[in-house]
Scaffold this motif. Structure first.
Motif, PDB file in Angstrom:
ATOM      1  N   ARG A 175       0.842  -1.212   0.000  1.00 32.22           N
ATOM      2  CA  ARG A 175       0.000   0.000   0.000  1.00 32.22           C
ATOM      3  C   ARG A 175       0.874   1.260   0.000  1.00 32.22           C
ATOM      4  N   HIS A 204       2.447   2.164  -3.253  1.00 31.89           N
ATOM      5  CA  HIS A 204       1.547   2.899  -4.151  1.00 31.89           C
ATOM      6  C   HIS A 204       1.325   4.327  -3.684  1.00 31.89           C
ATOM      7  N   TRP A 226      -0.713   5.026  -1.225  1.00 30.68           N
ATOM      8  CA  TRP A 226      -2.146   5.074  -0.903  1.00 30.68           C
ATOM      9  C   TRP A 226      -2.360   5.154   0.600  1.00 30.68           C
ATOM     10  N   ARG A 248      -7.950   4.733   0.772  1.00 29.28           N
ATOM     11  CA  ARG A 248      -7.867   4.531  -0.681  1.00 29.28           C
ATOM     12  C   ARG A 248      -7.834   3.036  -1.016  1.00 29.28           C
ATOM     13  N   LEU A 249      -7.049   2.268  -0.266  1.00 27.50           N
ATOM     14  CA  LEU A 249      -6.994   0.830  -0.523  1.00 27.50           C
ATOM     15  C   LEU A 249      -8.357   0.193  -0.293  1.00 27.50           C
ATOM     16  N   ARG A 281     -11.273   1.541  -0.696  1.00 23.28           N
ATOM     17  CA  ARG A 281     -12.138   1.881  -1.848  1.00 23.28           C
ATOM     18  C   ARG A 281     -11.804   1.011  -3.056  1.00 23.28           C
ATOM     19  N   GLU A 282     -10.510   0.791  -3.292  1.00 27.21           N
ATOM     20  CA  GLU A 282     -10.103  -0.014  -4.456  1.00 27.21           C
ATOM     21  C   GLU A 282     -10.586  -1.459  -4.309  1.00 27.21           C
ATOM     22  N   ARG A 301     -14.287  -1.540  -4.941  1.00 30.41           N
ATOM     23  CA  ARG A 301     -14.577  -1.327  -6.372  1.00 30.41           C
ATOM     24  C   ARG A 301     -14.369  -2.613  -7.154  1.00 30.41           C
ATOM     25  N   LEU A 302     -13.269  -3.305  -6.871  1.00 28.71           N
ATOM     26  CA  LEU A 302     -13.003  -4.569  -7.569  1.00 28.71           C
ATOM     27  C   LEU A 302     -14.024  -5.635  -7.209  1.00 28.71           C
ATOM     28  N   GLU A 325     -19.593   0.096   1.643  1.00 31.64           N
ATOM     29  CA  GLU A 325     -18.197  -0.153   1.975  1.00 31.64           C
ATOM     30  C   GLU A 325     -18.082  -1.231   3.056  1.00 31.64           C
ATOM     31  N   ALA A 333      -6.014  -5.397  -6.233  1.00 31.79           N
ATOM     32  CA  ALA A 333      -6.007  -3.941  -6.071  1.00 31.79           C
ATOM     33  C   ALA A 333      -4.584  -3.402  -6.011  1.00 31.79           C
TER      34      ALA A 333
END
Length: 398
Positions: free
Chosen positions: A13, A16, A18, A22-23, A25-26, A29-30, A36, A63
């Motif tokens: 993490r 990146h 992040w 942020r992690l 959320r990713e 999303r995936l 959440e 992610a």
């Protein structure tokens, strides 16, 4: 096993740049989920080993762009997680003194010692990347806040302590930003703003707000960054010349990022005029690095951002010809702007040679800023991939 997985998640993490949010959320999303089910706190539990990701592990790996084995492998023994301000600051006003102080008496010598350590941290930042410097910076900040909250002192010493905390927050925030810890950096900057305002130091408050503005501009929120930069300038009427030059430079950069050429150049010229007024006045020590060379760097960056390479390239070459090679991070950053300007000038072979130097320098610096500039440089060179020199650099970097 759980602790090694947590350390690996945190390592990837941070690589990146992040935040834990942020992690989270990713991952969601995936997973294609609504809401959440994984949030910042859950990521924190995984990283500290309090829980195991279990069914979320493949999505975490996806992610982060790594195979699952990279997260489940033992790897190297991890360092303890980076502390955050939330770990050691109280709820509400983080600078509020304790109701009944029982600490030692704090005098001018203790404040002077803190100021020297703050300046030492600034000098270290000239040659050490943010990822390597963040831990000691946060330790210093924690210690300074504790002294203020628990010590006993006169009003004059208290004001000096607040100013030292504000200066320490500025450099610690800058270091956190260089490490890619942008959420952390913003919290630190805001702590410093609280200290500077409480101390009545408008120049320091302007520097802190301008630093936060600069981070906002460079992480995509240019509009808010410009608003902050203007506020820093307008609220520091009594700031010394070099401080005003610094504030104006940040305004110029915001306008350049927005493609507003006339406004950007007006701010650049105003910064030069402000610096011309410098000479012998009483000013804070943290302005030591603001000089004509730094203004030239910003001018060249503005020209590069506005796609005016014929103006940017000569200025950058002049600055780089006399730049201190021991400041590896800044040298890599300035060279990266030269690469972009050379590419804009349709000089791919020279751009490739300069890019090769940027990549080599960046490999020796633990800085997210330089890592990001390497990505920008390589992306910019992609359109010249058919040029052998460019293709060699791109293939080597890949």
């Amino acid at each position: 096993m759980g602790s090694s997985i947590g350390a690996n998640i945190r390592r990837e993490r941070e690589r990146h740049g992040w935040s834990q949010s942020r992690l989270a959320r990713e991952v969601c999303r995936l997973a294609g989920v609504i809401g959440e089910p994984v949030g910042r706190q859950e990521i924190s539990r995984w990283e500290t080993g309090k829980r195991k990701p279990r069914e979320w592990l493949p999505l975490l790996a996806a992610a982060l762009g790594v195979p699952v084995d990279a997260l489940t492998g033992a790897g190297t023994p991890p360092e303890p997680p980076l502390p955050s301000l939330d770990d050691y600051l109280p709820e509400g006003d983080p600078l509020a003194p304790l109701t009944a102080r029982r600490g030692r008496r704090v005098g001018v010598d203790a404040v002077r010692d803190l100021q020297q350590r703050v300046h030492g941290l600034r000098l270290a930042d000239d040659v050490i990347g943010g990822r390597d410097l963040l831990r000691p910076a946060l330790r210093e900040l924690r210690s300074a806040v504790r002294v203020y909250r628990e010590g006993t002192f006169t009003e004059v010493v208290g004001r000096s302590l607040l100013q030292a905390i504000g200066e320490l927050a500025q450099i610690a925030g800058w270091i956190a930003s260089d490490a890619g810890q942008h959420d952390q950096a913003e919290r630190i900057y805001r702590l410093g703003l609280s200290a500077a305002r409480t101390a009545g130091d408008t120049t320091l408050a302007g520097n802190l707000l301008g630093s936060l503005a600069y981070q906002r501009m460079n992480t995509g929120d240019v509009r808010e960054g410009l608003t902050m930069a203007r506020a820093a300038l307008e609220n520091a009427h009594d700031a010394p010349p070099r401080a005003r030059a610094l504030y104006l430079d940040r305004v110029a950069w915001a306008h350049a990022k927005r493609g507003e050429a006339q406004e950007a150049m007006r701010a650049v010229n105003a910064a030069s005029d402000a610096l011309a007024g410098h000479g012998g006045e009483d000013e804070p020590g943290y302005l030591y690095w603001v000089d004509a060379g730094e203004l030239q760097v910003m001018e060249s960056r503005v020209y590069t951002e506005l796609r005016r390479p014929l103006r940017a390239v000569p200025i950058l070459r002049e600055v780089l010809s006399r730049y201190d090679a021991t400041h590896t991070r800044e040298l890599a950053l300035y060279l990266s702007w030269l690469v972009v300007a050379l590419a804009d000038a349709n000089e791919p072979e020279e751009a490739a040679a300069t890019a090769e130097r940027v990549v080599a320098l960046s490999a020796d610096v633990s800085s997210e800023r330089t890592a990001e500039r390497v990505r920008v440089v390589l992306t910019r060179l992609e359109e010249f991939r058919d040029v052998p020199e460019v293709r060699a650099v791109l293939d080597s970097a890949a």
